[in-house]
Design a protein around this motif. Structure first.
Motif, mmCIF file in Angstrom:
data_model
loop_
_atom_site.group_PDB
_atom_site.id
_atom_site.type_symbol
_atom_site.label_atom_id
_atom_site.label_comp_id
_atom_site.label_asym_id
_atom_site.label_seq_id
_atom_site.Cartn_x
_atom_site.Cartn_y
_atom_site.Cartn_z
ATOM 1 N N UNK A 40 -67.357 44.067 31.970
ATOM 2 C CA UNK A 40 -66.036 43.439 31.997
ATOM 3 C C UNK A 40 -64.977 44.462 32.410
ATOM 4 N N UNK A 41 -65.117 45.692 31.921
ATOM 5 C CA UNK A 41 -64.171 46.752 32.284
ATOM 6 C C UNK A 41 -64.261 47.059 33.774
ATOM 7 N N UNK A 42 -65.479 47.162 34.309
ATOM 8 C CA UNK A 42 -65.655 47.422 35.749
ATOM 9 C C UNK A 42 -64.999 46.328 36.588
ATOM 10 N N UNK A 43 -65.190 45.091 36.186
ATOM 11 C CA UNK A 43 -64.631 43.975 36.948
ATOM 12 C C UNK A 43 -63.113 43.938 36.893
ATOM 13 N N UNK A 50 -57.945 42.397 43.471
ATOM 14 C CA UNK A 50 -59.373 42.596 43.271
ATOM 15 C C UNK A 50 -59.819 42.445 41.821
ATOM 16 N N UNK A 51 -58.886 42.442 40.899
ATOM 17 C CA UNK A 51 -59.245 42.397 39.485
ATOM 18 C C UNK A 51 -59.871 41.056 39.119
ATOM 19 N N UNK A 52 -60.956 41.144 38.372
ATOM 20 C CA UNK A 52 -61.593 39.955 37.812
ATOM 21 C C UNK A 52 -61.454 40.093 36.299
ATOM 22 N N UNK A 53 -60.641 39.242 35.704
ATOM 23 C CA UNK A 53 -60.377 39.365 34.271
ATOM 24 C C UNK A 53 -60.834 38.158 33.466
ATOM 25 N N UNK A 93 -71.086 47.459 38.562
ATOM 26 C CA UNK A 93 -71.975 46.858 37.564
ATOM 27 C C UNK A 93 -73.343 47.512 37.745
ATOM 28 N N UNK A 94 -73.771 48.270 36.735
ATOM 29 C CA UNK A 94 -75.006 49.045 36.854
ATOM 30 C C UNK A 94 -76.210 48.335 36.249
ATOM 31 N N UNK A 95 -75.998 47.402 35.353
ATOM 32 C CA UNK A 95 -77.113 46.745 34.663
ATOM 33 C C UNK A 95 -76.916 45.236 34.663
#
Length: 124
Positions: A40-43, A50-53, A93-95
């Protein structure tokens, strides 16, 4: 498939997915299976555009990647899932990328049948 979207890599339980499919969206990003605080923080990082909140914005991004179509090329299910998986990767998003793609794709397929073709991955 060495990298990219693979529904078999989703480690979300069937019960969790079923609950997500039946539930009403609230907007909380973490209601989407595979998204925790770090994702959620990455997005939420980046420029304002560009922010996805919230989950609605993330679903909107998923839907926007269904195109663009041109006269001789239409973005079909497999390409669409790849585009979303790689977009999540670019956002840091790494995982659980496959879990996120699978959850959103399956939920949207209940609302818009045909947007996701799970059978395209059965032969692997």
């Amino acid at each position: 498939m060495a990298s990219g979207y693979d529904p078999k890599k989703s480690r979300v339980s069937d019960d969790t997915l079923a609950d997500f499919f039946r539930s009403q969206l609230t907007g909380d990003l973490q209601e989407i299976p595979g998204i925790g605080p770090a994702a959620a923080k990455c997005l939420a990082e980046g420029d304002d555009d560009d922010k996805i909140t919230n989950s609605f914005q993330l679903i909107g991004k998923f839907l926007s990647l269904k195109g663009p179509d041109s006269g001789d090329h239409k973005v079909e299910s497999v390409e669409h899932m790849e585009k979303f998986w790689y977009w999540l990767q670019e956002r840091g998003i790494k995982a659980h990328r496959s879990a996120i793609v699978n959850a959103i794709a399956e939920k949207m397929n209940t609302m818009m049948p045909g947007i996701y073709d799970a059978d395209a991955y059965d032969s692997d």
